[in-house]
Design an enzyme around this catalytic site. Structure first.
Site, PDB file in Angstrom:
ATOM      1  N   HIS A  62      -3.727  -4.959   0.272  1.00  0.00           N
ATOM      2  CA  HIS A  62      -3.252  -5.432   1.582  1.00  0.00           C
ATOM      3  C   HIS A  62      -3.375  -6.958   1.682  1.00  0.00           C
ATOM      4  O   HIS A  62      -4.379  -7.473   2.162  1.00  0.00           O
ATOM      5  CB  HIS A  62      -4.084  -4.795   2.705  1.00  0.00           C
ATOM      6  CG  HIS A  62      -3.738  -3.377   2.991  1.00  0.00           C
ATOM      7  ND1 HIS A  62      -2.682  -3.010   3.796  1.00  0.00           N
ATOM      8  CD2 HIS A  62      -4.305  -2.229   2.570  1.00  0.00           C
ATOM      9  CE1 HIS A  62      -2.620  -1.692   3.872  1.00  0.00           C
ATOM     10  NE2 HIS A  62      -3.588  -1.183   3.136  1.00  0.00           N
ATOM     11  N   GLU A  94      -2.033  -8.787   3.739  1.00  0.00           N
ATOM     12  CA  GLU A  94      -1.987  -9.174   5.161  1.00  0.00           C
ATOM     13  C   GLU A  94      -3.312  -8.937   5.882  1.00  0.00           C
ATOM     14  O   GLU A  94      -3.527  -9.472   6.974  1.00  0.00           O
ATOM     15  CB  GLU A  94      -0.856  -8.399   5.861  1.00  0.00           C
ATOM     16  CG  GLU A  94      -1.151  -6.962   6.278  1.00  0.00           C
ATOM     17  CD  GLU A  94      -1.197  -5.922   5.169  1.00  0.00           C
ATOM     18  OE1 GLU A  94      -1.275  -4.731   5.494  1.00  0.00           O
ATOM     19  OE2 GLU A  94      -1.169  -6.290   3.969  1.00  0.00           O
ATOM     20  N   CYS A  97       0.836  -1.202   0.000  1.00  0.00           N
ATOM     21  CA  CYS A  97       0.000   0.000   0.000  1.00  0.00           C
ATOM     22  C   CYS A  97       0.885   1.274   0.000  1.00  0.00           C
ATOM     23  O   CYS A  97       1.526   1.566  -0.996  1.00  0.00           O
ATOM     24  CB  CYS A  97      -0.999  -0.018   1.149  1.00  0.00           C
ATOM     25  SG  CYS A  97      -2.361   1.165   0.899  1.00  0.00           S
TER      26      CYS A  97
END
Length: 243
Positions: free
Chosen positions: A187, A189, A99
């Site tokens: 993202h 994660e 990001c």
């Protein structure tokens, strides 16, 4: 693979929720990327905590996180991070930018970043992987879904960078530079609960309209991000397992 060292360059303040459930964003990344026998350290770069020059060589790879700050800004810590990234490039260290990390990496290498013309992109986006040799060994599908939450993007990459994923919303969803640097706009994660709490924070700070928040939440239920595929891709890149 024992004894390898990695560092997370934390560019955001942890929310109370992420701190409580995951041990902060550092914990979220370690949960996704850590394998047995590795050491993972954290540097809160947005607070001015940076690895010393004589420490950098001891790390096998670095991860740059998301941030509330603009990658095109010139805060002192952002300028310092740009200098560090140029050093890591010269040393051919593995760097994975997520990001804000993707954007700042693009900027450090000579690209341009700024506000996305399409406005906020929040939710689960399907990105199209380009035919790049980095995906060959992983047998990746042509499309992968990923959680996104950004209003900035990489506008232009340096000539030597390769765009490896695009979407209908963002032209540069993912890029690689040499075999050592890779940026991902989404993202990998994040879990859906992290995104939902982030939406609430954006709403509480009047950064997004309530109508947008409601629309995103209603669409989230029907979709799932391809977290395992992203985990495999990020881990393989960072650990030098890609062909």
């Amino acid at each position: 693979m024992g004894g390898r060292k990695f560092a997370v360059l934390l560019c955001a303040e942890d929310s109370d929720y992420v701190k409580k459930i995951y041990g902060g964003y550092f914990g979220v990344f370690v949960q996704m990327l850590e394998e047995e026998g590795e050491t993972w350290d954290m540097f809160k770069v947005s607070r001015g905590e940076f690895p010393e020059d004589n420490e950098i060589g001891g790390y096998d790879g670095f991860v740059i996180t998301g941030s509330c700050n603009d990658a095109h800004g010139n805060d002192p810590w952002i300028c310092k991070l740009l200098v560090l990234l140029k050093k890591l490039d010269a040393m051919k260290k593995k760097v994975l930018g997520i990001c804000f990390g993707h954007q700042i990496l693009g900027r450090a290498l000579g690209g341009k970043t700024g506000r996305a013309t399409s406005g906020w992109n929040i939710g689960i986006t399907q990105v199209e992987l380009q035919s790049s040799r980095i995906f060959t060994s992983l047998k990746m599908p042509a499309f992968l879904s990923i959680i996104e939450c950004h209003q900035d993007e990489v506008w232009e990459l340096p000539p030597k960078a390769e765009i490896v994923a695009r979407s209908n919303i963002t032209g540069i969803e993912m890029f690689k530079y040499g075999d050592h640097m890779m940026g991902i706009q989404g993202h990998p994660e994040y879990t859906k609960d992290i995104l939902l709490h982030l939406i609430e924070r954006l709403l509480n700070h009047n950064l997004i309209e309530e109508s947008l928040a409601e629309e995103v939440k209603s669409k989230l239920e029907a979709k799932e991000p391809d977290r395992e595929a992203w985990k495999k891709l990020c881990t393989s890149f960072l650990k030098g397992k890609l062909l």
